[in-house]
Scaffold this motif. Structure first.
Motif, mmCIF file in Angstrom:
data_model
loop_
_atom_site.group_PDB
_atom_site.id
_atom_site.type_symbol
_atom_site.label_atom_id
_atom_site.label_comp_id
_atom_site.label_asym_id
_atom_site.label_seq_id
_atom_site.Cartn_x
_atom_site.Cartn_y
_atom_site.Cartn_z
ATOM 1 N N GLY A 9 0.824 -1.197 0.000
ATOM 2 C CA GLY A 9 0.000 0.000 0.000
ATOM 3 C C GLY A 9 0.859 1.248 0.000
ATOM 4 O O GLY A 9 2.086 1.176 -0.125
ATOM 5 N N ARG A 17 -2.344 8.152 -7.949
ATOM 6 C CA ARG A 17 -3.031 7.225 -8.839
ATOM 7 C C ARG A 17 -2.317 7.104 -10.187
ATOM 8 O O ARG A 17 -2.419 6.080 -10.862
ATOM 9 C CB ARG A 17 -4.485 7.672 -9.034
ATOM 10 C CG ARG A 17 -5.347 7.438 -7.808
ATOM 11 C CD ARG A 17 -5.620 5.945 -7.637
ATOM 12 N NE ARG A 17 -6.310 5.675 -6.380
ATOM 13 C CZ ARG A 17 -5.732 5.181 -5.297
ATOM 14 N NH1 ARG A 17 -4.422 4.938 -5.300
ATOM 15 N NH2 ARG A 17 -6.422 4.936 -4.221
ATOM 16 N N THR A 45 -1.877 1.682 -8.485
ATOM 17 C CA THR A 45 -3.258 1.391 -8.086
ATOM 18 C C THR A 45 -3.328 0.862 -6.653
ATOM 19 O O THR A 45 -4.412 0.559 -6.163
ATOM 20 C CB THR A 45 -3.883 0.350 -9.028
ATOM 21 O OG1 THR A 45 -3.093 -0.856 -8.989
ATOM 22 C CG2 THR A 45 -3.953 0.878 -10.456
ATOM 23 N N GLN A 46 -2.161 0.771 -5.988
ATOM 24 C CA GLN A 46 -2.158 0.323 -4.602
ATOM 25 C C GLN A 46 -2.962 1.299 -3.733
ATOM 26 O O GLN A 46 -2.909 2.510 -3.934
ATOM 27 C CB GLN A 46 -0.721 0.240 -4.069
ATOM 28 C CG GLN A 46 0.101 -0.896 -4.635
ATOM 29 C CD GLN A 46 -0.294 -2.243 -4.029
ATOM 30 O OE1 GLN A 46 -1.111 -2.320 -3.110
ATOM 31 N NE2 GLN A 46 0.270 -3.304 -4.573
ATOM 32 N N PRO A 47 -3.694 0.781 -2.756
ATOM 33 C CA PRO A 47 -4.478 1.677 -1.901
ATOM 34 C C PRO A 47 -3.590 2.503 -0.980
ATOM 35 O O PRO A 47 -2.494 2.074 -0.597
ATOM 36 C CB PRO A 47 -5.349 0.713 -1.087
ATOM 37 C CG PRO A 47 -4.546 -0.556 -1.047
ATOM 38 C CD PRO A 47 -3.844 -0.639 -2.385
ATOM 39 N N ARG A 98 -2.771 3.337 2.440
ATOM 40 C CA ARG A 98 -3.039 2.618 3.689
ATOM 41 C C ARG A 98 -2.718 3.428 4.931
ATOM 42 O O ARG A 98 -3.297 3.194 5.986
ATOM 43 C CB ARG A 98 -2.238 1.313 3.727
ATOM 44 C CG ARG A 98 -2.786 0.218 2.836
ATOM 45 C CD ARG A 98 -2.150 -1.118 3.184
ATOM 46 N NE ARG A 98 -2.305 -1.444 4.606
ATOM 47 C CZ ARG A 98 -1.665 -2.450 5.209
ATOM 48 N NH1 ARG A 98 -0.823 -3.203 4.516
ATOM 49 N NH2 ARG A 98 -1.858 -2.688 6.494
ATOM 50 N N LEU A 154 -11.766 7.274 0.939
ATOM 51 C CA LEU A 154 -11.233 6.121 0.221
ATOM 52 C C LEU A 154 -11.692 4.817 0.866
ATOM 53 O O LEU A 154 -11.884 4.730 2.069
ATOM 54 C CB LEU A 154 -9.707 6.166 0.198
ATOM 55 C CG LEU A 154 -9.053 7.356 -0.515
ATOM 56 C CD1 LEU A 154 -7.541 7.270 -0.403
ATOM 57 C CD2 LEU A 154 -9.473 7.406 -1.979
ATOM 58 N N ARG A 155 -11.834 3.797 0.026
ATOM 59 C CA ARG A 155 -12.155 2.454 0.506
ATOM 60 C C ARG A 155 -11.160 1.472 -0.072
ATOM 61 O O ARG A 155 -11.029 1.414 -1.281
ATOM 62 C CB ARG A 155 -13.587 2.076 0.132
ATOM 63 C CG ARG A 155 -14.643 2.937 0.807
ATOM 64 C CD ARG A 155 -14.655 2.704 2.340
ATOM 65 N NE ARG A 155 -15.649 3.541 3.014
ATOM 66 C CZ ARG A 155 -15.413 4.743 3.496
ATOM 67 N NH1 ARG A 155 -14.206 5.274 3.383
ATOM 68 N NH2 ARG A 155 -16.358 5.425 4.089
ATOM 69 N N PRO A 156 -10.425 0.755 0.759
ATOM 70 C CA PRO A 156 -10.508 0.809 2.215
ATOM 71 C C PRO A 156 -10.000 2.131 2.766
ATOM 72 O O PRO A 156 -9.138 2.764 2.148
ATOM 73 C CB PRO A 156 -9.613 -0.351 2.660
ATOM 74 C CG PRO A 156 -8.644 -0.513 1.538
ATOM 75 C CD PRO A 156 -9.394 -0.198 0.295
ATOM 76 N N ARG A 157 -10.519 2.524 3.891
ATOM 77 C CA ARG A 157 -10.129 3.791 4.503
ATOM 78 C C ARG A 157 -8.715 3.672 5.061
ATOM 79 O O ARG A 157 -8.382 2.696 5.736
ATOM 80 C CB ARG A 157 -11.097 4.150 5.631
ATOM 81 C CG ARG A 157 -10.799 5.477 6.342
ATOM 82 C CD ARG A 157 -11.770 5.657 7.496
ATOM 83 N NE ARG A 157 -11.391 6.745 8.385
ATOM 84 C CZ ARG A 157 -11.844 7.993 8.296
ATOM 85 N NH1 ARG A 157 -12.683 8.313 7.328
ATOM 86 N NH2 ARG A 157 -11.461 8.913 9.155
ATOM 87 N N PRO A 158 -7.850 4.657 4.782
ATOM 88 C CA PRO A 158 -6.500 4.616 5.349
ATOM 89 C C PRO A 158 -6.528 4.766 6.867
ATOM 90 O O PRO A 158 -7.490 5.255 7.449
ATOM 91 C CB PRO A 158 -5.803 5.822 4.701
ATOM 92 C CG PRO A 158 -6.695 6.275 3.603
ATOM 93 C CD PRO A 158 -8.074 5.845 3.949
#
Length: 319
Positions: A67, A88, A92-94, A96, A117-121
């Protein structure tokens, strides 16, 4: 197209790749590559003004297979949205982890851009920074709106961090381990530092400046000097703070300036001088070319004199 430029002095030449992402509300963020997976957002090395919309914090972005880490995401929703767009464009890693190093608005109010954001950091800070943000972020947002204009902070809301970062602990982001230091008080009531020894990289928040007079409105002169003395002992090649550079370009001159204040005022107090002679007592010549010297330095003289005079009256000479 990626651009290359020499960076960080004669002993360190890093290739910096720049991305120009889609804008958010007219805001554009450019990320420069410091190391593999490590980027820093270009920002004005200046005080927050309407002209720069408060974009004066070089947010750090660390892209990992686990992440993305963002440190000090910036001053308002538009900047944070543009920073997210730049991320972005890289991965594409979230996202975190979002770390707030201290409770100054230009560092933390862009949390709002990452909250949906989902998942939420995880929003992370020291316990003292989290408490300060809870106490005063509403007032800071109102003050920043008055300073920058309501349009600049449109859509910005308060997103508070968890009080999860502790001095001496480690924050693990993928293969990188960051040692956490909390200095309280220093530049602010609580300043968090992240240090990645395997990368020789130091993220120092508001503790270090580069050719700009430090801002001491909430600072402890002695606490800040002690923090910088500790940081200068760390094996680091790169410092990301209010500007980016080597330790010799950031930590060392910031400490030299604060030492000049402490030593000059300490000598003046010992000689029985008063606050009207503070400017004459401080050897400020090496710093006169720094940004904001004419406006910022006189205020720093007043604040440093008050702090050191109080300590002197209690029998505590400058350290």
């Amino acid at each position: 197209m990626a651009t290359r430029r020499a960076f960080l002095g004669t002993t360190l030449a890093l290739a910096l790749d720049a991305w120009r992402p889609a804008t958010a509300a007219g805001t554009r963020v450019v990320l420069d590559r410091l190391q593999p997976g490590i980027y820093v957002a270009r920002a004005a090395n200046a005080e927050a003004t309407r002209a720069n919309a408060g974009a004066v914090v070089p947010s750090l972005v660390h892209v990992t297979r686990a992440g993305v880490l963002v440190v000090d995401p910036g001053p308002q929703a538009a900047w944070g949205g543009a920073l997210l767009g730049a991320i972005r464009a890289l991965t594409t890693q979230p996202v975190r982890w979002v770390v707030n190093t201290h409770a100054h608005p230009e560092h933390v109010l862009a949390n709002t851009a990452f909250a949906g954001l989902r998942p939420r950091p995880q929003f992370l800070a020291s316990a003292a920074t989290a408490a300060l943000m809870r106490q005063r972020c509403e007032a800071c947002l109102a003050s920043l709106s008055a300073q920058l204009g309501p349009a600049a902070v449109r859509g910005t809301a308060i997103v508070l961090p968890e009080p999860a970062l502790q001095d001496g602990a480690w924050l693990h982001t993928g293969d990188t381990a960051w040692r956490v230091q909390v200095h309280a008080p220093a530049h602010s009531a609580s300043d968090t530092v992240l240090y990645a020894p395997q990368r020789r990289l130091l993220c120092a928040g508001g503790l270090a400046y580069r050719e700009r007079v430090p801002e001491m409105q909430e600072a402890s002169l002695q606490g800040w000097r002690q923090a910088l003395r500790q940081l200068t002992t760390l094996p680091a090649d790169t410092v990301v703070a209010t500007a980016t550079g080597t330790p010799a370009q950031t930590l060392v001159p910031t400490l030299a300036y604060l030492d000049a204040l402490a030593n000059g005022i300490g000598a003046a107090l010992a000689a029985g001088h008063d606050a009207n002679q503070a400017a004459d007592a401080v050897a400020a010549g090496p710093f006169r070319h720094w940004r904001h010297f004419p406006t910022r330095h006189p205020l720093n003289l007043q604040r440093a004199w008050r702090q050191l005079e109080d300590a002197w009256m209690q029998g505590e000479p400058p350290a």
